[in-house]
Design an enzyme around this catalytic site. Structure first.
Site, PDB file in Angstrom:
ATOM      1  N   GLU A 182      11.011  41.851  16.590  1.00  0.00           N
ATOM      2  CA  GLU A 182      10.782  42.252  15.189  1.00  0.00           C
ATOM      3  C   GLU A 182       9.342  42.778  15.066  1.00  0.00           C
ATOM      4  O   GLU A 182       9.110  43.953  15.155  1.00  0.00           O
ATOM      5  CB  GLU A 182      11.053  41.085  14.231  1.00  0.00           C
ATOM      6  CG  GLU A 182      12.534  40.693  14.218  1.00  0.00           C
ATOM      7  CD  GLU A 182      12.988  40.063  12.926  1.00  0.00           C
ATOM      8  OE1 GLU A 182      12.690  40.572  11.850  1.00  0.00           O
ATOM      9  OE2 GLU A 182      13.678  39.014  13.033  1.00  0.00           O
ATOM     10  N   GLU A 206       7.947  29.500  11.765  1.00  0.00           N
ATOM     11  CA  GLU A 206       8.805  30.184  10.800  1.00  0.00           C
ATOM     12  C   GLU A 206       9.601  29.175   9.968  1.00  0.00           C
ATOM     13  O   GLU A 206       9.788  29.338   8.768  1.00  0.00           O
ATOM     14  CB  GLU A 206       9.777  31.098  11.557  1.00  0.00           C
ATOM     15  CG  GLU A 206      10.701  31.888  10.677  1.00  0.00           C
ATOM     16  CD  GLU A 206      11.498  32.916  11.460  1.00  0.00           C
ATOM     17  OE1 GLU A 206      11.628  32.753  12.685  1.00  0.00           O
ATOM     18  OE2 GLU A 206      11.975  33.888  10.854  1.00  0.00           O
TER      19      GLU A 206
END
Ligand code: BGC
Length: 965
Positions: A538, A824
């Site tokens: 990402e 995260e």
């Protein structure tokens, strides 16, 4: 209460201006800028306490005029009665700067006391700025790339990464024939500038010397609309052409060489299929360069990337992928490739096709943000041999950059591989969270000739990895580094070169580590653009993450320019989608059937308003708001509302990401948390409307401001109608729902608000202080509890209990599990040491680190009362079992500090609080003492102020509410 004011001035040091700067640049001399009316800011040193500027004097010199005028020519001098020392306007009498114009400025100031004690500073050290090529007509260079015959334009090329390309051009510097010939050629060249960029990433060299120190230049922008270029001073790099500096009577050749690789322009980006994950901005890399040599008589020679002398060949970096890493074969190096050596010129250089000028639709810009640089070297702390016999080095810190290997002695063709990961799982390298990113570099050795002496040293140029562990293969058996690996391998940390903006520490080492983790996650994810994570497939500019983190980011680093640049990309992307920002900026998900549709999503889209607002608060620069105003209005107008019923709220049938990664959301459904996603969207809608209305008022757009206020009021009443009971409960009885409603002021009546505050405190205590918020609620939860505490009931200490909780899910759970960055998910690593099975399990995501803002603003109590920090509030929340807290922040006015220490009380007092408050010159602070102190608040001017007050600190720890109350 005792109060002493300590004079900052040390008698032997003169009051002076420190740090004169143009715009938001952190360096005194900025080469390459677009600013044609650059503002100036300065700070003061050694001035007496309470110093307030009364007026200033400014001088501006034009340094380009020294061609005709040997002295620097003064362009303007002005004396201005003003207390403004930050973003002082460019003198009205001066015209706009033009291309290539260099100016110097200096300032001096006097204080408000016009009486005999007037303080006058001497002239400051000068600051300078030089504009780049401001008009497209200044560019003679065109795009060049490798020839089509390289065969990578066939069908499969879309999926095949290309290696590095080396470009090279030879040129003579032909000095003008002047009658008064100057002996030394170097004296004839007044200056040389290299204006350069690439569609891709590049590193330039002139005559064998590396130009600049940037990493992954030109950086990542929305290349379809905006491409940055760099401007380098290469005066000392060029050989002139006089007889004393010539070879066989001919001028000495100059060579410019540029390595170009795919980078973000055409390399693989995102997790999508290879067929749609590459070549987002173009099919192949290209180079655009313009070298300008200016002679003392003003004549200019220009070497451009259109010239037929340019050649290209393949470089030794066979793979230069951001996700997958580099493959470098040192046997393929062309020695002296960017120098005039014969053998370099004799290599397989091919003519370069000219691709034409950069389309006019793409703006060429310079000096927009600090570049990415190699910031720090970190050495491994441990060598691990895994059960399967692998060698892994632990750097003790999850970080972002690359691995450098040194003193390699191995046979020719021997390969060393470096595989990177953030965690170990079952004692081996934990690569699953990387998904489709290989994060692996491979070096093929040159071999014996070079392995004498120091051996071989190598580091990648065009990739970066997010990692703490590197598995080294091939570097411990075929060479004599065995046993010495710890000293032969190091990490080079890379990120945007932002100036640190402060520090935080307190009596709890776990909180200190948490704060350090937030800082490291910001460093790891501020690499050219603000990204979600730096390790897996990402590393994208997810808008929601920075929408939530921006206010915290500005406290940690001066990132105004970097985020401002990214916001320009955001606006450019919005313009393509009727005002809707895509979920990632720059948008590389365009070819995906789902993401390619660009639908409006709350929180993520709200970045258009919330991020510029955060930058304005930090910098006081209203121009940022002016520049982004249309983007804000466009977003607000693009938010789809219901057609009937709640027509001022979000259309409720749309997909929302809601309170993303709320810890109660299942691993495979991060949007499926406790709080109704539409409620989250509507709460943010009102906050966004309020903020935009405030911006409109600041910009004197009164009609807009009125309209937005009306919209906000209607949305508020519909929110209450839809989600709020008359007593004050919300339909989502969750931490996030109450946090947002309390901080955004969504209660029609004080009684409802009070009830909601009590309910939030109850919920957090009932949950045994475990966190229940995801991306959207986390920045606000501790603040909401603090506001709840203002009505009694101990909300502040509940905020501390939440912050200091160590059970999963909590911020400190990760710290106890050994985290060195923000994860995260609160449980990215499970208690048994295994990695969370969720698809999205990064160990370096700053979003949940937004809580650090509370540590500064509430634990230390440092807050700007006015955008830009000219008026400051120092109001620490004393409690939470902490005995000391210290925070320092470098504001546009200078250092702001708050420090408090709890000591045993004197005589009949319970405890004594000693506070030290630092206020920069030309600013004031409102110091608010804990409730119950004999003085409630005081306003102080600049200086270091110490206070000592008796306090009664609430009992600690706070008790949770168990099953039986
Ligand atoms: C990213 C997030 C992002 C989210 C939204 C994830 O894959 O890592 O941080 O905001 O997707 O869908």
């Amino acid at each position: 209460m005792e109060a002493t004011s300590q004079q900052q001035q040390q008698r032997h040091e003169q009051p002076c201006i420190a740090g004169l700067r143009f715009e938001h640049y952190s360096v005194a001399h900025q080469l390459g800028t677009q600013a044609v009316r650059p503002r100036l800011s300065w700070k003061f040193a050694n001035v007496p306490a309470g110093f307030v500027q009364l007026g200033y004097e400014l001088e501006v010199y034009d340094s380009t005029t020294i061609i005709t005028d040997p002295g620097q020519k003064i362009l303007h001098r002005e004396v201005v009665e003003s207390d403004q020392s930050v973003l002082v306007p460019w003198p009205a009498k001066l015209p706009d700067l033009v291309s290539r114009q260099a100016v110097f400025a200096r300032s001096r100031a006097a204080d408000a006391e016009a009486a005999q004690n007037t303080i006058r500073t001497p002239w400051s050290e000068p600051a300078s700025i030089e504009t780049g090529l401001l008009d497209r007509g200044d560019w003679q260079g065109q795009l060049i790339s490798s020839p089509p015959s390289w065969g990578d334009e066939c069908q499969s090329a879309a999926e095949t990464p290309r290696g590095e390309e080396l470009y090279r051009a030879e040129f003579d510097v032909v000095q003008p024939a002047t009658p008064a010939a100057v002996e030394e050629a170097q004296r004839q060249i007044r200056s040389a500038r290299l204006y350069i960029t690439a569609q891709g990433v590049y590193e330039a060299e002139i005559n064998g010397r590396r130009v600049g120190d940037e990493f992954l230049a030109p950086g990542w922008t929305e290349y379809r609309s905006r491409l940055r270029y760099q401007c380098y001073d290469v005066t000392g790099y060029i050989h002139g052409g006089s007889s004393s500096n010539s070879v066989g009577g001919r001028p000495r050749k100059n060579v410019i060489g540029v390595r170009v690789a795919e980078g973000w322009f055409c390399g693989r980006l995102s997790w999508l299929d290879d067929s749609i994950a590459r070549n987002h901005f173009g099919e192949r890399p290209a180079l655009l360069a313009q070298l300008e040599v200016t002679f003392v008589d003003g004549a200019r020679q220009v070497v451009v990337s259109t010239d037929s002398s340019w050649r290209v060949t393949r470089g030794p970096t066979l793979l230069a992928e951001l996700y997958d890493g580099e493959k470098y074969d040192a046997r393929l190096e062309i020695e002296g490739w960017s120098g005039a050596e014969k053998h370099a010129a004799a290599a397989q250089w091919e003519p370069v096709p000219v691709r034409g000028p950069l389309p006019d639709t793409v703006a060429l810009i310079t000096g927009e943000a600090a570049p990415v640089r190699r910031i720090e070297v970190v050495r491994p702390v441990q060598r691990i041999t895994t059960l399967s016999g692998k060698t892994i080095l632990d750097f003790g810190q999850n970080l972002v950059g690359y691995t450098r290997i040194k003193r390699v002695r191995a046979r020719r063709g021997h390969k060393i591989t470096l595989s990177h990961a953030e965690v170990l799982e079952k004692g081996e390298l934990g690569t699953r969270p990387l998904r489709k990113a290989a994060n692996r570099d491979e070096y093929t050795c040159k071999g014996s000739d070079s392995s004498a002496g120091e051996g071989e040293t190598w580091e990648p140029r065009f990739t970066f990895h997010g990692y703490r562990y590197v598995q080294v293969e091939g570097n411990n058996d075929n060479n004599d580094n065995n046993g010495d690996l710890l000293s032969c391998v190091e990490t080079v940390v890379c990120h945007t070169d932002m100036a640190p903006a402060g520090s935080f520490s307190c009596s709890d080492e776990l909180l200190n580590r948490l704060h350090a983790n937030v800082t490291w996650s910001m460093r790891g994810n501020f690499l050219s653009i603000p990204t979600d994570c730096p390790q897996r497939d990402e590393r994208l500019g997810w808008t929601g993450d920075i929408a939530m983190f921006a206010p915290t980011a500005t406290l940690l680093y001066n990132c105004t320019d970097m985020l401002r640049g990214w916001l320009r990309d955001l606006a450019a992307e919005q313009a393509k989608h009727a005002g809707v920002p895509p979920l990632v900026v720059p948008n590389v998900l365009t070819r995906d059937p789902f993401f390619g549709r660009v639908t409006p999503v709350a929180v993520w889209g709200d970045v258009a308003v919330l991020a510029p607002w955060a930058l304005y608060q930090a910098s006081g620069d209203v121009e940022i708001l002016r520049e982004q105003y249309q983007s804000m209005l466009d977003w607000v107008a693009a938010i789809p509302r219901n057609k009937t019923g709640n027509t001022h709220l979000w259309k409720s049938s749309l997909l929302q990401l809601g309170d993303w990664l709320d810890p109660s959301a299942p691993p495979d459904n991060p949007a499926g948390g406790k709080t109704d996603a539409i409620l989250v969207a509507d709460a943010f809608l009102i906050h966004t409307l309020d903020t935009t209305a405030e911006v409109a008022a600041l910009l004197h757009q009164n009609t807009d401001a009125e309209r937005l206020r009306r919209e906000a009021a209607s949305a508020r009443s519909q929110f209450a109608h839809e989600y709020l009971t008359p007593a004050g409960r919300l339909v989502s009885d969750s931490q996030t729902a109450y946090a947002l409603a309390i901080v955004f002021g969504l209660f029609p009546s004080p009684a409802q608000r009070r009830h909601a505050c009590d309910r939030l405190v109850y919920l957090v205590r009932r949950n045994a202080f475990k966190i229940g918020t995801g991306f959207a609620g986390t920045p606000y939860i501790c603040e909401a509890l603090t506001l709840a505490g203002h009505q009694g009931g101990g909300g502040e200490d509940v905020a501390y209990a939440l912050l200091r909780n160590e059970e999963c899910p909590s911020w400190l759970y990760s710290v106890k599990m050994g985290a060195t960055t923000i994860w995260e998910r609160y449980d990215s690593m499970l208690a048994d040491g295994s990695v969370n099975p969720g698809e999205m399990t990064s160990f370096n995501h700053y979003a949940l680190g937004a809580v650090a803002r509370w540590m500064w603003e509430r634990a230390a109590g440092l807050k700007a009362l006015e955008a830009g920090w000219r008026r400051i509030q120092v109001a620490p929340v004393v409690g939470g079992g902490l005995t000391r807290v210290k925070a320092v922040h470098y504001t546009p006015y200078g250092k702001v500090g708050s420090q408090w220490v709890l000591e045993e009380g004197e005589e009949d007092e319970e405890e004594r609080l000693r506070m030290t408050v630092t206020v920069p010159p030309n600013a004031t602070a409102e110091v608010v003492f804990p409730a119950g102190s004999e003085t409630e608040k005081l306003v102080v001017g600049s200086g270091v102020h110490e206070f000592s007050v008796a306090v009664k600190v609430p009992a600690w720890p706070v008790k949770p509410i168990g099953l039986f109350g």
